[in-house]
Write an enzyme that holds these catalytic residues in place. Structure first.
Site, PDB file in Angstrom:
ATOM      1  CG  ASP A 159      14.972 115.263 111.514  1.00 57.81           C
ATOM      2  OD1 ASP A 159      14.605 115.763 111.996  1.00 57.81           O
ATOM      3  OD2 ASP A 159      15.899 116.262 111.568  1.00 57.81           O
ATOM      4  CG  HIS A 187      15.723 119.631 112.179  1.00 56.85           C
ATOM      5  ND1 HIS A 187      15.460 118.404 112.620  1.00 56.85           N
ATOM      6  CD2 HIS A 187      15.676 120.671 113.400  1.00 56.85           C
ATOM      7  CE1 HIS A 187      14.631 118.510 114.243  1.00 56.85           C
ATOM      8  NE2 HIS A 187      15.062 119.979 113.611  1.00 56.85           N
TER       9      HIS A 187
END
Ligand code: LMR
Length: 366
Positions: A159, A187
């Site tokens: 990410d 996540h």
């Protein structure tokens, strides 16, 4: 030449590993002077495919690749390992959220936690990649009473890298000139990619983009990138996930570059008011094989709300797998404090040197 280190990889014949193993063997992850022994693990039905990958690794004649061993169970594959990359899990398909995998993958990570506890080197460093990564890391750690919670991390570097790449593309900057991005939380689509501390060529990033673009385009794009890739490719990200694994482990072991901040899913010590006992992505710096949370970043009211939202999702995920979290390890996963002044992270988790030692005993993050 240094002594070889042992790295276990689960899901070793999968798409991420197909990109990852060759990077590891070339020295990209652990350094170009570090020989590696790869203990590759797959489910029994995939062993022939794994043998094919092992042949390809051999055919690259990598000077740093000391030994490859193949295993169809984690108990054998985790023996004496220094590093564990836990990739193998049921992947998400189109239309699914990562938390939909909770039920399917939770048992796998409970077993892996036990096997790490029983067979890995006591200083093993663990990265959980299989989804839902944060909660799988929690499950594995809670099932490994002899290891410190600080040894378990979850991958949010994917990410973090996405947040950097997408910002670079929008502003025309080179990614190497973008620093101090933070991804907070899970996540998942609730993660909070925070640019309020980020810089582009040493100037505040927020002054180079519009607030409107940041909130309504950029954040959702980073949050939903995994799903967008699945929709386009028909399968989840592989090469970018492999690169993120390399970056995460490289920085953890060899250190972050001076002044840089990276994002890692780690057990919360209560920093920024985040509840203890969950694996949450924080801004960290790494040095000498240890990570430390970067403290004191100013967060505005709106940012705090985003951080709480993703924290709540992790608390909900935790409740959903409560039956897999042994009560015996509950206290050790909440009673941890980070001592920044000494540069040593202290964990009151009962592992490490005997408490009976007559001198001060601390338990270092390794
Ligand atoms: C990703 O972010 O690409 C992976 O976690 C796969 C997924 O399910 O999104």
């Amino acid at each position: 030449m240094r002594r070889p280190i042992r790295i276990a990889v689960t899901g070793a014949a999968g798409a991420i590993s197909n990109n990852l193993l060759f990077k590891i063997a070339s020295g990209e992850m652990m350094g170009t002077d570090q020989p590696v022994i790869m203990q590759l693990i797959e489910v029994p039905g995939r062993m022939e495919a794994l043998r094919g990958i092992a042949m390809e690794l051999e055919d690259c004649a990598f000077p740093l690749l000391h030994t490859i061993t193949l295993h169809d169970n984690v108990e054998e594959g985790f023996e004496n390992i220094h590093y564990a990359l836990l990739i193998g899990a049921y992947p998400r398909g189109p239309g699914m959220e990562r938390r939909d995998l909770l039920e399917m993958n939770a048992e796998i990570f409970a077993r892996q936690g036990k096997a790490l506890n029983d067979f890995a080197n006591r200083d093993v460093k663990i990265l959980v990649v299989g989804n839902p990564a944060n909660t799988n890391a929690l499950i594995a750690s809670r099932n490994a009473p002899k290891l410190s919670p600080s040894q378990f991390t979850a991958l949010t570097r994917l990410d973090h890298n996405r947040a950097k790449g997408i910002l670079a593309n929008h502003t025309g900057a080179n990614p190497k000139n973008i620093s101090r991005i933070v991804v907070w939380g899970n996540h998942s689509t609730t993660q909070y990619p925070d640019l309020h501390h980020a810089t582009i060529l040493d100037e505040p990033a927020m002054q180079q983009i519009s607030e409107e673009w940041y909130r309504s385009v950029y954040i959702p794009k980073v949050q939903q990138r995994g799903g967008e890739i699945i929709a386009a490719r028909g399968q989840s990200s592989a090469a970018s996930a492999a690169q993120a694994i390399v970056d995460h482990m490289h920085d953890w072991v060899l250190g972050t570059s001076p002044g840089e901040i990276v994002s890692m899913g780690i057990f919360s010590d209560g920093s920024y008011g985040i509840q203890k006992g969950i694996v949450y992505s924080f801004p960290v710096r790494c040095d000498y094989g240890r990570y430390q949370i970067v403290k004191g970043l100013e967060i505005n009211e709106w940012g705090l709300q985003q951080m709480r939202l993703t924290e709540q999702e992790l608390l909900d995920e935790k409740s959903a797998v409560n039956h897999l979290l042994p009560t015996a390890t509950a206290a050790s996963h909440e009673d941890l404090s980070i001592c920044l002044r000494s540069g040593v992270t202290l964990y009151a988790d009962g592992t490490g040197p005997q408490a009976s030692s007559k001198y001060l005993t601390t338990n270092r993050v390794l």
